[in-house]
Design an enzyme around this catalytic site. Structure first.
Site, PDB file in Angstrom:
ATOM      1  N   ASP A 102       0.848  -1.200   0.000  1.00  0.00           N
ATOM      2  CA  ASP A 102       0.000   0.000   0.000  1.00  0.00           C
ATOM      3  C   ASP A 102       0.881   1.247   0.000  1.00  0.00           C
ATOM      4  O   ASP A 102       2.029   1.204   0.443  1.00  0.00           O
ATOM      5  CB  ASP A 102      -0.874   0.025   1.265  1.00  0.00           C
ATOM      6  CG  ASP A 102      -1.863  -1.134   1.292  1.00  0.00           C
ATOM      7  OD1 ASP A 102      -2.161  -1.680   0.217  1.00  0.00           O
ATOM      8  OD2 ASP A 102      -2.312  -1.474   2.399  1.00  0.00           O
TER       9      ASP A 102
HETATM   10  N1  URA Z   1      -1.128  -5.699   4.150  1.00  0.00           N
HETATM   11  C1  URA Z   1      -1.625  -4.441   4.127  1.00  0.00           C
HETATM   12  O1  URA Z   1      -2.653  -4.160   4.703  1.00  0.00           O
HETATM   13  N2  URA Z   1      -0.926  -3.502   3.459  1.00  0.00           N
HETATM   14  C2  URA Z   1       0.232  -3.762   2.795  1.00  0.00           C
HETATM   15  O2  URA Z   1       0.831  -2.851   2.205  1.00  0.00           O
HETATM   16  C3  URA Z   1       0.714  -5.079   2.835  1.00  0.00           C
HETATM   17  C4  URA Z   1       0.019  -6.031   3.502  1.00  0.00           C
END
Ligand code: URA
Length: 234
Positions: A102
């Site tokens: 993310d």
């Molecule tokens: N899980 C999440 O919620 N975000 C990420 O970036 C990776 C795994």
């Protein structure tokens, strides 16, 4: 692709003629004479017939990047800077991401232009452990350990998450190991135990850990050993 097919298509000769050329020891693969028409080749392979180069190899790229918070795990975006903007390589436009993070998450991201390698990592996603350092809004409850190990049902995907290992690091910190990569998985899991992720950092993917001397925003090529280890892991 098989060697005989590549030669047949490059030379506009039939498969039979390609076989004859191979049998006559006229074909070299990465500098070595090959007499098996079924020898596997891809776009990273150098293939020569007599003195002419039939296929010049493309550069195979495998790299790790320390993604900072705020950078998109994408190769192109109109609004936000992407991981590709951090990379300085003439062939960077050929890269794709093997496992996104993310925008608000930092840590290890792997990029490559070798689709077979990334597929190997991805299809074995259930086995390759990914380790995250998590900071939460509220202290992590000890009961969360068992809940994460049991798994959570995600009705959007109609799946139950695989057993995940949660290690409490004291207060609002924990280390989580996942064996799959669902959308916003870490955040959704903590949400299920009534907590909220405020900081998330990926430390490792399988055998590849983010080195301490690779600061946020920096990247480096993987070593031959690392390329092999990642695929073996898968
Ligand atoms: N899980 C999440 O919620 N975000 C990420 O970036 C990776 C795994």
């Amino acid at each position: 692709m098989k060697l005989d097919r590549l030669i047949a298509s490059h030379q506009a000769m039939g498969r039979q003629a390609a076989h004859l050329a191979i049998a006559a020891r006229r074909v070299r693969v990465n500098g070595v004479i090959v007499t098996d028409g079924h020898h596997p080749v891809d776009r990273f392979t150098r293939v020569e017939l007599d003195e002419s180069v039939l296929q010049a190899p493309e550069r195979a790229l495998y790299l790790m990047l320390h993604k900072p918070v705020g950078i998109l795990s994408a190769t192109k975006d109109d609004q936000h800077p992407t991981v590709l903007d951090l990379i300085d390589d003439p062939d960077k436009h050929t890269l794709h991401i093997a496992g996104r993070l993310d925008r608000g998450t930092s840590g290890l991201v792997l990029l490559t232009n070798d689709g077979r390698w990334s597929k190997q990592l991805m299809t074995a996603e259930q086995k390759v452990p990914k380790v995250y350092l998590v900071e939460t809004l509220d202290p992590v409850a000890p009961e969360a350990v068992e809940a994460f190990a049991r798994g959570f049902y995600f009705h959007t995907e109609d799946i139950t998450t695989l057993p995940a290992e949660l290690v409490l690091l004291g207060g609002n910190q924990a280390r989580l190991t996942l064996h799959e990569g669902r959308y916003h998985q870490v955040k959704r899991m903590f949400h299920r135990v009534g907590n909220r992720v405020v900081k998330l950092h990926r430390e490792s993917i399988g055998a590849l850990a983010l080195p301490a001397d690779l600061p946020a925003g920096a990247w480096r090529m993987l070593t031959p050993g690392e390329i092999l280890a990642a695929a073996e892991d898968a």
